[in-house]
Design a protein around this motif. Structure first.
Motif, mmCIF file in Angstrom:
data_model
loop_
_atom_site.group_PDB
_atom_site.id
_atom_site.type_symbol
_atom_site.label_atom_id
_atom_site.label_comp_id
_atom_site.label_asym_id
_atom_site.label_seq_id
_atom_site.Cartn_x
_atom_site.Cartn_y
_atom_site.Cartn_z
ATOM 1 N N GLY A 123 80.233 63.764 108.672
ATOM 2 C CA GLY A 123 80.736 63.405 109.741
ATOM 3 C C GLY A 123 79.833 62.760 110.854
ATOM 4 O O GLY A 123 80.261 61.951 111.857
ATOM 5 N N LYS A 124 78.478 62.957 110.633
ATOM 6 C CA LYS A 124 77.611 62.418 111.396
ATOM 7 C C LYS A 124 77.130 61.106 111.022
ATOM 8 O O LYS A 124 76.846 60.155 111.736
ATOM 9 N N LEU A 125 77.133 60.612 109.831
ATOM 10 C CA LEU A 125 76.488 59.403 109.359
ATOM 11 C C LEU A 125 77.617 58.464 109.216
ATOM 12 O O LEU A 125 78.039 57.950 108.274
ATOM 13 N N TYR A 126 77.728 57.941 110.361
ATOM 14 C CA TYR A 126 79.139 57.230 110.591
ATOM 15 C C TYR A 126 78.955 55.805 109.786
ATOM 16 O O TYR A 126 79.886 55.150 109.521
ATOM 17 N N THR A 127 77.749 55.321 109.908
ATOM 18 C CA THR A 127 77.367 54.146 109.613
ATOM 19 C C THR A 127 77.974 53.765 107.947
ATOM 20 O O THR A 127 78.368 52.903 107.360
ATOM 21 N N TRP A 128 77.576 54.912 107.260
ATOM 22 C CA TRP A 128 77.947 54.941 105.639
ATOM 23 C C TRP A 128 79.342 55.532 105.495
ATOM 24 O O TRP A 128 79.744 54.914 104.400
ATOM 25 N N THR A 129 79.443 56.518 106.199
ATOM 26 C CA THR A 129 80.712 57.278 105.688
ATOM 27 C C THR A 129 81.974 57.010 106.484
ATOM 28 O O THR A 129 83.055 57.461 106.339
ATOM 29 N N GLY A 131 82.346 58.185 109.268
ATOM 30 C CA GLY A 131 82.356 59.469 110.147
ATOM 31 C C GLY A 131 83.796 60.244 109.896
ATOM 32 O O GLY A 131 84.210 60.226 108.715
ATOM 33 N N THR A 132 84.262 60.764 111.062
ATOM 34 C CA THR A 132 85.741 61.508 110.907
ATOM 35 C C THR A 132 86.866 60.583 110.291
ATOM 36 O O THR A 132 88.220 60.980 110.027
ATOM 37 N N ASP A 133 86.963 59.217 110.571
ATOM 38 C CA ASP A 133 87.827 58.209 110.373
ATOM 39 C C ASP A 133 87.701 58.155 108.829
ATOM 40 O O ASP A 133 88.981 57.698 108.286
ATOM 41 N N GLY A 134 86.625 58.266 108.079
ATOM 42 C CA GLY A 134 86.730 58.147 106.695
ATOM 43 C C GLY A 134 86.687 56.687 106.280
ATOM 44 O O GLY A 134 86.396 55.802 107.002
ATOM 45 N N LEU A 135 86.774 56.575 104.823
ATOM 46 C CA LEU A 135 86.809 55.274 104.168
ATOM 47 C C LEU A 135 87.719 55.054 103.379
ATOM 48 O O LEU A 135 88.566 55.898 102.754
ATOM 49 N N ARG A 136 88.543 53.650 103.667
ATOM 50 C CA ARG A 136 89.633 53.449 102.770
ATOM 51 C C ARG A 136 89.350 52.813 101.507
ATOM 52 O O ARG A 136 88.127 52.277 101.387
#
Length: 327
Positions: A123-129, A131-136
């Protein structure tokens, strides 16, 4: 024989509903993926251990699929599934070395602690993951064939069914093998295993790795059918759902995980649609009823009914029936 019949009927029903009502394919695949994850938790319950953090490995597998699909868009879905499952196995091999030293509540809470650390990091590492929006995840090829959405869901449903049936059969064979009996020995009398020259930690670690593989495969399938991975895949609530499912279906047989997942998904789907405000209460009530009526789960209830309805086949019983006919 009853289990084989139910597996055949369930598989045929899932495929038939998928053709008649295409919207049912996604819930069916999700149900099968949850069944695989619950089966992984059930492997540990064989040793009397419950993990409250096994969603960790579904989450790792899901994000590994997303990272691989983004880095190499040409990768096949089968390669993504293998890559995601392998990533969870690598992490599980390290974590397992520590957690197998503990038993009972300490085993469950240590798994939960590791799971929540990863959940927070994602949830914190937004640049890679993201964040809470996730990855498509862009829909990949499957077995070298490019499908549209409907065809891809059909192919993934068939693949999920084949994997579930095959792995369910293998896990049931494992339960009846020497290794599976040794896992059960950890629950009943761990000291006796040591007297026999066996290492309970090694046995539990092997079972833990089997459990991780099943949950990792579940996460990869879930990521592909959803087309999105989010930190919720690794939340403690998801881990609780896995435990809920295996208790509901019964840990005594591999089929119990899939039966519990099917009931769970059906209740969740219809309760969420028609009882939006109280669907959690309905799920909880279902679990309470099953525990009161069948402490060993739905499979345990079916086994008891089969045992009471099956006539005795011992030599004495056959002689009694012979004398009854002659009399």
């Amino acid at each position: 024989m009853l289990v084989r019949f139910l597996v055949f009927i369930g598989s045929a029903t899932a495929l038939l509903l998928g053709m008649v009502a295409p919207w049912t394919k996604t819930p069916a695949i999700v149900s099968l993926s949850f069944g695989l994850a619950a089966l992984g938790v059930g492997v540990l319950m064989r040793a009397g251990q419950i993990s409250f953090g096994h969603a960790l490995y579904a989450c790792i597998s899901g994000y590994a699929v997303a990272f691989l699909a983004r880095a190499w868009p040409e990768l096949d879905a089968l390669a993504l599934i293998i890559g995601g499952t392998s990533a969870s196995l690598c992490v599980g091999a390290v974590v397992g070395l520590f957690v197998v030293r503990y038993r009972g509540i300490f085993f469950g809470m240590l798994n939960l602690a590791v799971c929540m650390v990863l959940y927070s990091l994602i949830g914190k590492l937004y640049t890679w993951t993201g964040g809470t929006d996730g990855l498509r995840i862009v829909r990949p090829h499957l077995a070298g064939v490019e499908f549209d959405r409907n065809e891809f869901e059909t192919a993934l449903l068939v693949l999920s069914l084949l994997l579930s049936i095959g792995l369910g059969w293998l896990v049931q064979r494992y339960f009846r093998s020497a290794s599976g009996e040794a896992m059960a020995g950890i629950k009943t009398n761990e000291t006796r295993l040591e007297y026999l020259g066996l290492s309970p930690r090694r046995i539990l670690w092997q079972g833990y790795m089997l459990s991780v593989a099943l949950v990792g495969l579940s996460g990869a399938l879930f990521a592909l059918i959803q087309g999105l991975v989010t930190p919720d895949m690794g939340s403690w609530l998801r881990s609780g759902e896995y435990v809920f499912i295996i208790i509901l279906g019964g840990a005594g047989h591999a089929f119990g995980a899939f039966l519990g997942a099917t009931v769970f998904e059906i209740v969740k789907l219809y309760a969420g649609a028609y009882m939006t405000g109280i669907w959690q209460m309905l799920l909880g009530s279902t679990l309470i009823l099953v525990i009161l009526a069948a402490p060993d789960g739905i499979v345990g209830l079916m086994s008891r009914r089969k045992a009471t309805s099956t006539p005795p086949t011992t030599k004495e019983a056959r002689w009694n029936r012979w004398f009854a006919r002659k009399g």
